[in-house]
Design a protein around this motif. Sequence first.
Motif, PDB file in Angstrom:
ATOM      1  N   ILE A   9       0.842  -1.195   0.000  1.00 59.86           N
ATOM      2  CA  ILE A   9       0.000   0.000   0.000  1.00 59.86           C
ATOM      3  C   ILE A   9       0.880   1.249   0.000  1.00 59.86           C
ATOM      4  CG2 ILE A   9      -1.741   1.296   1.278  1.00 59.86           C
ATOM      5  CD1 ILE A   9      -2.814  -1.250   0.059  1.00 59.86           C
ATOM      6  N   GLY A  10       1.902   1.253   0.798  1.00 53.66           N
ATOM      7  CA  GLY A  10       2.791   2.401   0.836  1.00 53.66           C
ATOM      8  C   GLY A  10       3.545   2.434   2.146  1.00 53.66           C
ATOM      9  N   MET A  11       4.317   3.515   2.317  1.00 52.69           N
ATOM     10  CA  MET A  11       5.115   3.617   3.533  1.00 52.69           C
ATOM     11  C   MET A  11       4.682   4.816   4.365  1.00 52.69           C
ATOM     12  SD  MET A  11       8.984   2.555   2.528  1.00 52.69           S
ATOM     13  CE  MET A  11       9.446   2.351   4.242  1.00 52.69           C
ATOM     14  N   THR A  12       4.892   4.706   5.649  1.00 53.70           N
ATOM     15  CA  THR A  12       4.609   5.810   6.548  1.00 53.70           C
ATOM     16  C   THR A  12       5.491   5.638   7.785  1.00 53.70           C
ATOM     17  OG1 THR A  12       2.875   6.958   7.772  1.00 53.70           O
ATOM     18  CG2 THR A  12       2.628   4.598   7.540  1.00 53.70           C
ATOM     19  N   GLN A  13       5.171   6.382   8.831  1.00 56.49           N
ATOM     20  CA  GLN A  13       5.952   6.256  10.056  1.00 56.49           C
ATOM     21  C   GLN A  13       5.007   6.082  11.234  1.00 56.49           C
ATOM     22  OE1 GLN A  13       7.757  10.132   9.483  1.00 56.49           O
ATOM     23  NE2 GLN A  13       9.770   9.188   9.499  1.00 56.49           N
ATOM     24  N   VAL A  14       5.455   5.354  12.239  1.00 63.22           N
ATOM     25  CA  VAL A  14       4.671   5.253  13.471  1.00 63.22           C
ATOM     26  C   VAL A  14       5.598   5.433  14.676  1.00 63.22           C
ATOM     27  CG1 VAL A  14       2.836   3.774  12.570  1.00 63.22           C
ATOM     28  CG2 VAL A  14       4.878   2.742  13.521  1.00 63.22           C
ATOM     29  N   VAL A  26       3.072  -0.475   4.858  1.00 61.95           N
ATOM     30  CA  VAL A  26       1.734  -1.019   5.089  1.00 61.95           C
ATOM     31  C   VAL A  26       1.397  -1.961   3.942  1.00 61.95           C
ATOM     32  CG1 VAL A  26      -0.681  -0.461   5.436  1.00 61.95           C
ATOM     33  CG2 VAL A  26       1.079   1.098   6.245  1.00 61.95           C
ATOM     34  N   GLN A  28      -1.499  -4.703   2.388  1.00 57.78           N
ATOM     35  CA  GLN A  28      -2.857  -5.249   2.474  1.00 57.78           C
ATOM     36  C   GLN A  28      -2.715  -6.736   2.205  1.00 57.78           C
ATOM     37  OE1 GLN A  28      -5.631  -3.898  -0.477  1.00 57.78           O
ATOM     38  NE2 GLN A  28      -7.247  -3.857   1.033  1.00 57.78           N
ATOM     39  N   LEU A 192      -4.779  -5.474   7.230  1.00 51.63           N
ATOM     40  CA  LEU A 192      -3.513  -4.778   7.062  1.00 51.63           C
ATOM     41  C   LEU A 192      -2.414  -5.399   7.913  1.00 51.63           C
ATOM     42  CD1 LEU A 192      -4.529  -1.009   7.089  1.00 51.63           C
ATOM     43  CD2 LEU A 192      -4.162  -2.498   5.151  1.00 51.63           C
ATOM     44  N   VAL A 194       1.483  -4.344   9.112  1.00 52.82           N
ATOM     45  CA  VAL A 194       2.452  -3.251   9.130  1.00 52.82           C
ATOM     46  C   VAL A 194       3.804  -3.833   9.492  1.00 52.82           C
ATOM     47  CG1 VAL A 194       3.009  -1.004  10.100  1.00 52.82           C
ATOM     48  CG2 VAL A 194       0.633  -1.661   9.821  1.00 52.82           C
ATOM     49  N   ALA A 203       4.275   0.926  -4.768  1.00 50.01           N
ATOM     50  CA  ALA A 203       2.991   0.808  -4.092  1.00 50.01           C
ATOM     51  C   ALA A 203       1.992   0.228  -5.079  1.00 50.01           C
ATOM     52  CB  ALA A 203       2.545   2.178  -3.604  1.00 50.01           C
ATOM     53  N   GLY A 204       1.197  -0.709  -4.626  1.00 52.80           N
ATOM     54  CA  GLY A 204       0.240  -1.374  -5.500  1.00 52.80           C
ATOM     55  C   GLY A 204       0.772  -2.673  -6.067  1.00 52.80           C
TER      56      GLY A 204
END
Lengths: 217, 122
Positions: A9-14, A26, A28, A192, A194, A203-204
């Motif tokens: 799905i893509g990247m992010t930060q937590v 992330v 799916q 999901l 992570v 992504a995808g």
Amino acid sequence: MVMLLGKKIGMTQVYDESGRITSVTVLQVGPCSVLQVKTGETDGYSAVQLGFEDVKESRRKKPQVGHAAKANTVAKRFIRECRLADDAEAEYSAGDEVTVSAFADIKYVDVSGTSKGKGFAGGMKRHGFGGFPASHGTERKHRAPGSISSFASDAGHGGNLKKGKKMAGRMGGVRVTTRNHELVSIDAEKNLLVVKGAVPGAAGGYVEIRRSKKDGK
Amino acid sequence: MKTELLDSVESKSLKKEIPYFEIGDLVDVQCRIREGAKTRVQIFSGTVIARKGRGINETFTVRRVSGDEGVERIFPINSPNVVDVRAIRSGKTRRAKLYYLRQRSGKGIRLPQRHSKHTVTK
């Protein structure tokens, strides 16, 4: 289950509990349908065939439809096999659905996908060659690969190069596996997964997620 | 759709309430600091000179001059280590990024005061 199929799905930060930020990807994941269970008697080896994401109705091919119908499902876009040990009893039968919750007690995963295509890339980008100095008289060969062999060298001799000599060429767009991603969280409701760090592909893109060897112990 | 899924993961790390402050404010940033096993709150006070980014990536820059040396710290606004940001005094500004303060020293770094509701001491 040791393998699941999914989509990047893509990247992010937590933030974690200690307030440190981590880069995560992330995915799916699932629900995957078990399309077929292969056994030693019928197929010569044991495996579970998984399918992920439905094919649009107008694009379904008859053989796909027929194969999926045996598992009471519709044709899938991304189909991969998960090889099992020959003596292993299959925990699943055709038609079963596998979701992310199968990874509930797993800590580390390996992710395989198709890397982003880089096109025709030079030696520096493709193989990490050093190139040549920017100055001190260097002219027109700053990113050149250098000598590829001499008359009699280990890289080939007498006008012949050894096969597999690292040179410029097509880069990316191949299957890549990244190992030992820490599993950060699971969202069973949204399917999901992570994971820590970057995963191959855009992504995808479709990915296979397997339990790491590191997790086994 | 895809960003929706990303947002759902991000939103767990976002703060429910972000303290209100503006560019040019004199603020006290309460940051949690870990010393060995103990944690305590340290205050960094200075002027907010920039705010950039969106969502989880949003940060703000606080500048103070201690002694003769300008000190800038960049805080991620959603970090759990940034406990609170208290606006003490508002400054009158005409732009969103106050990088020009870096070129100034002495009295020049003071911004004209502006009376604003959010800085009224409770």
